[in-house]
Write a protein that holds these residues in place. Structure first.
Motif, PDB file in Angstrom:
ATOM      1  N   VAL A 234    -103.385 -30.710  16.517  1.00 11.68           N
ATOM      2  CA  VAL A 234    -102.092 -31.313  16.178  1.00 11.68           C
ATOM      3  C   VAL A 234    -101.321 -31.623  17.460  1.00 11.68           C
ATOM      4  CG1 VAL A 234     -99.878 -30.926  15.032  1.00 11.68           C
ATOM      5  CG2 VAL A 234    -102.005 -30.169  13.947  1.00 11.68           C
ATOM      6  N   LEU A 235    -100.760 -32.810  17.511  1.00 11.40           N
ATOM      7  CA  LEU A 235    -100.035 -33.298  18.690  1.00 11.40           C
ATOM      8  C   LEU A 235     -98.540 -33.070  18.495  1.00 11.40           C
ATOM      9  CD1 LEU A 235    -101.284 -34.998  21.131  1.00 11.40           C
ATOM     10  CD2 LEU A 235    -100.136 -36.936  20.096  1.00 11.40           C
ATOM     11  N   LEU A 236     -97.896 -32.419  19.466  1.00 13.93           N
ATOM     12  CA  LEU A 236     -96.467 -32.151  19.412  1.00 13.93           C
ATOM     13  C   LEU A 236     -95.805 -32.681  20.682  1.00 13.93           C
ATOM     14  CD1 LEU A 236     -96.490 -28.462  18.086  1.00 13.93           C
ATOM     15  CD2 LEU A 236     -96.228 -30.558  16.751  1.00 13.93           C
ATOM     16  N   PRO A 237     -95.425 -33.948  20.720  1.00 15.77           N
ATOM     17  CA  PRO A 237     -94.768 -34.508  21.912  1.00 15.77           C
ATOM     18  C   PRO A 237     -93.294 -34.152  21.967  1.00 15.77           C
ATOM     19  CG  PRO A 237     -95.054 -36.220  20.273  1.00 15.77           C
ATOM     20  CD  PRO A 237     -95.654 -34.970  19.690  1.00 15.77           C
ATOM     21  N   THR A 238     -92.737 -34.177  23.166  1.00 11.18           N
ATOM     22  CA  THR A 238     -91.297 -33.979  23.342  1.00 11.18           C
ATOM     23  C   THR A 238     -90.546 -35.296  23.192  1.00 11.18           C
ATOM     24  OG1 THR A 238     -91.679 -32.130  24.851  1.00 11.18           O
ATOM     25  CG2 THR A 238     -89.523 -33.209  24.976  1.00 11.18           C
ATOM     26  N   HIS A 239     -91.062 -36.356  23.797  1.00  6.46           N
ATOM     27  CA  HIS A 239     -90.402 -37.657  23.791  1.00  6.46           C
ATOM     28  C   HIS A 239     -91.014 -38.577  22.733  1.00  6.46           C
ATOM     29  CE1 HIS A 239     -88.572 -36.280  27.398  1.00  6.46           C
ATOM     30  NE2 HIS A 239     -89.596 -36.512  28.201  1.00  6.46           N
ATOM     31  N   GLY A 240     -90.346 -39.717  22.537  1.00  9.88           N
ATOM     32  CA  GLY A 240     -90.946 -40.761  21.726  1.00  9.88           C
ATOM     33  C   GLY A 240     -90.300 -41.019  20.391  1.00  9.88           C
ATOM     34  N   PHE A 241     -89.223 -40.317  20.067  1.00  9.62           N
ATOM     35  CA  PHE A 241     -88.574 -40.472  18.766  1.00  9.62           C
ATOM     36  C   PHE A 241     -87.279 -41.274  18.930  1.00  9.62           C
ATOM     37  CE2 PHE A 241     -90.859 -36.504  19.251  1.00  9.62           C
ATOM     38  CZ  PHE A 241     -91.833 -36.650  18.290  1.00  9.62           C
ATOM     39  N   GLY A 242     -87.416 -42.383  19.663  1.00  6.53           N
ATOM     40  CA  GLY A 242     -86.260 -43.182  20.023  1.00  6.53           C
ATOM     41  C   GLY A 242     -85.862 -42.993  21.472  1.00  6.53           C
ATOM     42  N   SER A 243     -86.579 -42.132  22.187  1.00 10.61           N
ATOM     43  CA  SER A 243     -86.268 -41.879  23.586  1.00 10.61           C
ATOM     44  C   SER A 243     -86.684 -43.055  24.458  1.00 10.61           C
ATOM     45  CB  SER A 243     -86.996 -40.620  24.063  1.00 10.61           C
ATOM     46  OG  SER A 243     -86.950 -40.496  25.467  1.00 10.61           O
ATOM     47  N   PHE A 244     -85.881 -43.358  25.480  1.00 13.49           N
ATOM     48  CA  PHE A 244     -86.241 -44.375  26.468  1.00 13.49           C
ATOM     49  C   PHE A 244     -87.348 -43.881  27.402  1.00 13.49           C
ATOM     50  CE2 PHE A 244     -82.217 -46.056  25.042  1.00 13.49           C
ATOM     51  CZ  PHE A 244     -82.395 -47.433  25.133  1.00 13.49           C
ATOM     52  N   CYS A 245     -87.796 -42.625  27.245  1.00  8.83           N
ATOM     53  CA  CYS A 245     -88.920 -42.138  28.036  1.00  8.83           C
ATOM     54  C   CYS A 245     -90.251 -42.677  27.523  1.00  8.83           C
ATOM     55  CB  CYS A 245     -88.964 -40.611  28.028  1.00  8.83           C
ATOM     56  SG  CYS A 245     -87.894 -39.864  29.283  1.00  8.83           S
TER      57      CYS A 245
ATOM     58  N   TYR B 278     -96.731 -40.420  19.948  1.00  6.35           N
ATOM     59  CA  TYR B 278     -97.251 -40.959  18.700  1.00  6.35           C
ATOM     60  C   TYR B 278     -97.409 -42.469  18.830  1.00  6.35           C
ATOM     61  CZ  TYR B 278     -96.122 -36.446  16.534  1.00  6.35           C
ATOM     62  OH  TYR B 278     -96.053 -35.109  16.215  1.00  6.35           O
ATOM     63  N   GLY B 279     -98.630 -42.924  18.993  1.00  8.92           N
ATOM     64  CA  GLY B 279     -98.920 -44.345  19.058  1.00  8.92           C
ATOM     65  C   GLY B 279     -98.609 -44.998  20.387  1.00  8.92           C
ATOM     66  N   THR B 280     -98.201 -44.235  21.369  1.00  6.86           N
ATOM     67  CA  THR B 280     -97.859 -44.796  22.676  1.00  6.86           C
ATOM     68  C   THR B 280     -97.975 -43.693  23.721  1.00  6.86           C
ATOM     69  OG1 THR B 280     -96.193 -46.083  23.897  1.00  6.86           O
ATOM     70  CG2 THR B 280     -95.364 -44.406  22.376  1.00  6.86           C
ATOM     71  N   THR B 281     -97.456 -43.942  24.910  1.00  5.93           N
ATOM     72  CA  THR B 281     -97.444 -42.948  25.979  1.00  5.93           C
ATOM     73  C   THR B 281     -96.081 -42.969  26.657  1.00  5.93           C
ATOM     74  OG1 THR B 281     -98.433 -44.617  27.425  1.00  5.93           O
ATOM     75  CG2 THR B 281     -99.926 -42.964  26.476  1.00  5.93           C
ATOM     76  N   GLY B 282     -95.829 -41.985  27.506  1.00 13.73           N
ATOM     77  CA  GLY B 282     -94.581 -41.961  28.252  1.00 13.73           C
ATOM     78  C   GLY B 282     -94.548 -43.041  29.319  1.00 13.73           C
ATOM     79  N   ARG B 283     -93.357 -43.550  29.598  1.00 14.31           N
ATOM     80  CA  ARG B 283     -93.219 -44.562  30.640  1.00 14.31           C
ATOM     81  C   ARG B 283     -93.509 -43.930  31.997  1.00 14.31           C
ATOM     82  NH1 ARG B 283     -87.755 -47.205  29.779  1.00 14.31           N
ATOM     83  NH2 ARG B 283     -88.323 -48.362  31.660  1.00 14.31           N
ATOM     84  N   THR B 284     -93.948 -44.749  32.931  1.00 13.68           N
ATOM     85  CA  THR B 284     -94.422 -44.220  34.214  1.00 13.68           C
ATOM     86  C   THR B 284     -93.587 -44.686  35.402  1.00 13.68           C
ATOM     87  OG1 THR B 284     -95.977 -46.067  34.502  1.00 13.68           O
ATOM     88  CG2 THR B 284     -96.786 -44.105  33.337  1.00 13.68           C
ATOM     89  N   ASP B 285     -92.411 -45.249  35.133  1.00 17.11           N
ATOM     90  CA  ASP B 285     -91.596 -45.789  36.224  1.00 17.11           C
ATOM     91  C   ASP B 285     -90.397 -44.931  36.575  1.00 17.11           C
ATOM     92  OD1 ASP B 285     -90.419 -46.334  33.747  1.00 17.11           O
ATOM     93  OD2 ASP B 285     -89.437 -48.153  34.471  1.00 17.11           O
ATOM     94  N   LEU B 286     -90.272 -43.743  35.969  1.00 15.80           N
ATOM     95  CA  LEU B 286     -89.070 -42.946  36.189  1.00 15.80           C
ATOM     96  C   LEU B 286     -89.043 -42.277  37.556  1.00 15.80           C
ATOM     97  CD1 LEU B 286     -88.581 -41.293  32.676  1.00 15.80           C
ATOM     98  CD2 LEU B 286     -87.588 -43.411  33.580  1.00 15.80           C
ATOM     99  N   MET B 287     -90.171 -42.208  38.229  1.00 18.50           N
ATOM    100  CA  MET B 287     -90.197 -41.656  39.580  1.00 18.50           C
ATOM    101  C   MET B 287     -90.079 -42.743  40.633  1.00 18.50           C
ATOM    102  SD  MET B 287     -92.971 -38.556  39.292  1.00 18.50           S
ATOM    103  CE  MET B 287     -92.285 -37.732  40.747  1.00 18.50           C
TER     104      MET B 287
END
Length: 480
Positions: A204-215, A167-176
């Motif tokens: 409808v968009l249903l993300p797993t991360h992004g609700f305070g997650s550091f991901c 929501y309004g962003t994307t997942g971080r890409t440095d975890l690998m």
């Protein structure tokens, strides 16, 4: 087709709550979503059903939350699907699939220590009257996929995006790995745009991360629901060109919890079923004292005000009402002896569940009750709590050190003049550098400051916990 408020339900702590977030786009009447929120980790899992057969998406390790919904609604679990091998929590997918005799689907790419169905771009997964389209969305990881759900023969009306488009962003890409961050950010940019090209704007968009997650790559404004069309209008992955997006995504990254480095390995190997874990042993006063004296982590999870008032000398406080798993997993080395102190069995069980979600499976010992039951008066200590008004008044009266344990982005947006900045995860390694004077420690809300205050007190420092919202310090702050 009319909107149905009841078509989305939210589960946050063991029960399903009807009347959850209102959909921002209509869902088919025969398609229902149950949203299972893990607030402390900033993640959501989902059950999506045609009314008879359900599919679980990115389930957490404590699968009882999902099986309870399935049993109460008499749904059959047809499949468990993962958007990626997770870096921030231990999955419950393998155990849930085995428990329910369901198909377990994991994206192709990483080597796994168990047999499962591997999937990739263009595949279709049937489950009852549901049709699930697999869309490759690499970026958050190199093997990431999204799952677009439709009733068989229909068009997709919702998509589970895992750690890709949030929501309004994307997942971080440095975890690998840091070396993968830029190439994956570019893949993230292209795959997000491909996702938006193949799905209708009202999906409808249903993300797993992004609700305070550091991901998440950055913090976006609070929103409960979104669509592909809304994200096209506001999400940087759609509003910026590729170079600007990559620069923005990489420059906004904050450090992430150290336990993340262990999660993908556990998930790829196959997590140990919870039923196979033993019960931690109870510790008496002598053992608690010995563990404190040995420099082990003895963590008291009672409310921070209670801990400040009275606690066992040398223990650390991580309030169970906050993001306990995130910060315990960040501070306590993986595999280090850990003893948990809780007010009662119910609190201890809740904390154990939180820690099992991040792979802290075997506490060395536990104890429940209160400090007077754990130890006599000579073993007990305390420290004062204050607010920012009291801090402002005290500044003119005596020498002190103000310690700000927020993260770098928070500090840059504004901080107290003369304060020292040490983000909480760095504090255990920098205690010796702090001056030998009274230390007033604060954060944004008091939760992280309470952890810091207990670390300082355990190290023998004179400390005052500023247990207050940072917004109350506005007259004292400055930007930089």
């Amino acid at each position: 087709m009319p909107e149905r408020d009841a078509s989305v339900r939210t589960e946050a702590g063991g029960r399903v709550m009807a009347g959850g977030p209102r959909p921002s786009a209509a869902l088919p009447e025969d398609l229902e979503v149950v949203q299972l929120a893990t607030l402390s980790l900033g993640n959501r899992s989902y059950l999506i059903t045609d009314g008879t057969v359900a599919v679980a998406v990115d389930p957490q390790r404590d699968i009882e939350r999902i099986t309870a919904v399935l049993d109460s609604r008499a749904w059959r679990l047809g499949a468990v699907v993962e958007t990626h091998v997770h870096n921030d929590y231990v999955t419950g997918g393998l155990e849930l699939a085995r428990h329910s005799d369901a198909v377990y689907v994991v994206p192709a790419g990483p080597e796994l220590g168990f047999d499962t169905v591997r999937t990739g771009d263009g595949d279709e997964i049937p489950a009852g009257d549901l049709s699930i389209q697999v869309i490759a969305t690499p970026g958050h990881t190199d093997h990431h996929v999204a799952y677009a759900f439709a009733l068989r023969g229909g068009v997709p009306r919702l998509v589970c995006t895992g750690g890709s488009v949030l929501y309004g962003t994307t997942g971080r890409t440095d975890l690998m790995g840091a070396g993968m961050a830029e190439p994956l950010a570019r893949r993230q940019y292209r795959s997000a745009r491909h996702l938006a090209e193949v799905l209708p704007d009202d999906t409808v968009l249903l993300p797993t991360h992004g609700f305070g997650s550091f991901c998440a790559a950055s913090t976006a404004g609070a929103v409960e629901r979104s669509t592909i069309g809304r994200e096209r209008a506001i999400n940087p992955v759609f509003t910026l060109d590729e170079d600007a997006f990559v620069s923005s995504a990489l420059s906004g990254l904050e450090p992430y919890p150290t336990y993340y480095r262990r999660m993908a390995t556990i998930n790829a190997g196959g997590p140990t079923p919870l039923a196979d874990l033993g019960t931690p042993r109870s510790a008496d006063l002598t053992e608690l004292a010995d563990r404190v004296a040995a420099g082990e982590w003895v963590v008291d999870v009672r409310p921070r005000a209670e801990f400040a008032h009275t606690h066992l000398r040398g223990t650390v406080n991580i309030d169970a009402r906050g993001s306990l798993a995130t910060y315990l997993g960040w501070l306590v080395p993986f595999g280090a002896p850990l003893t948990l102190l809780a007010a009662d069995d119910e609190q201890l069980e809740a904390v154990r569940t939180e820690l099992l979600r991040i792979g802290f499976d075997h506490p060395a010992a536990v104890a429940t009750g209160n400090p007077l039951e754990w130890a006599g008066p000579r073993w007990l200590t305390s420290y004062p709590r204050a607010d920012f008004i009291t801090l402002a008044a005290a500044l003119a009266g005596r020498p002190m050190e103000i310690l700000d344990v927020r993260n770098g982005g928070e500090w840059r947006r504004g901080h107290l003049p003369g304060a020292r900045h040490i983000p909480l995860p760095e504090l255990p390694h920098t205690l010796a550098a702090l001056p030998d004077t009274e230390i007033w420690v604060h954060c944004h809300s008091g939760f992280r400051a309470a952890i810091a205050a207990s670390l300082l007190a355990a190290a023998g420092r004179q400390v005052v916990l500023v247990d207050d919202a940072f917004e109350h310090a506005a007259p004292m702050t400055r930007g930089q």
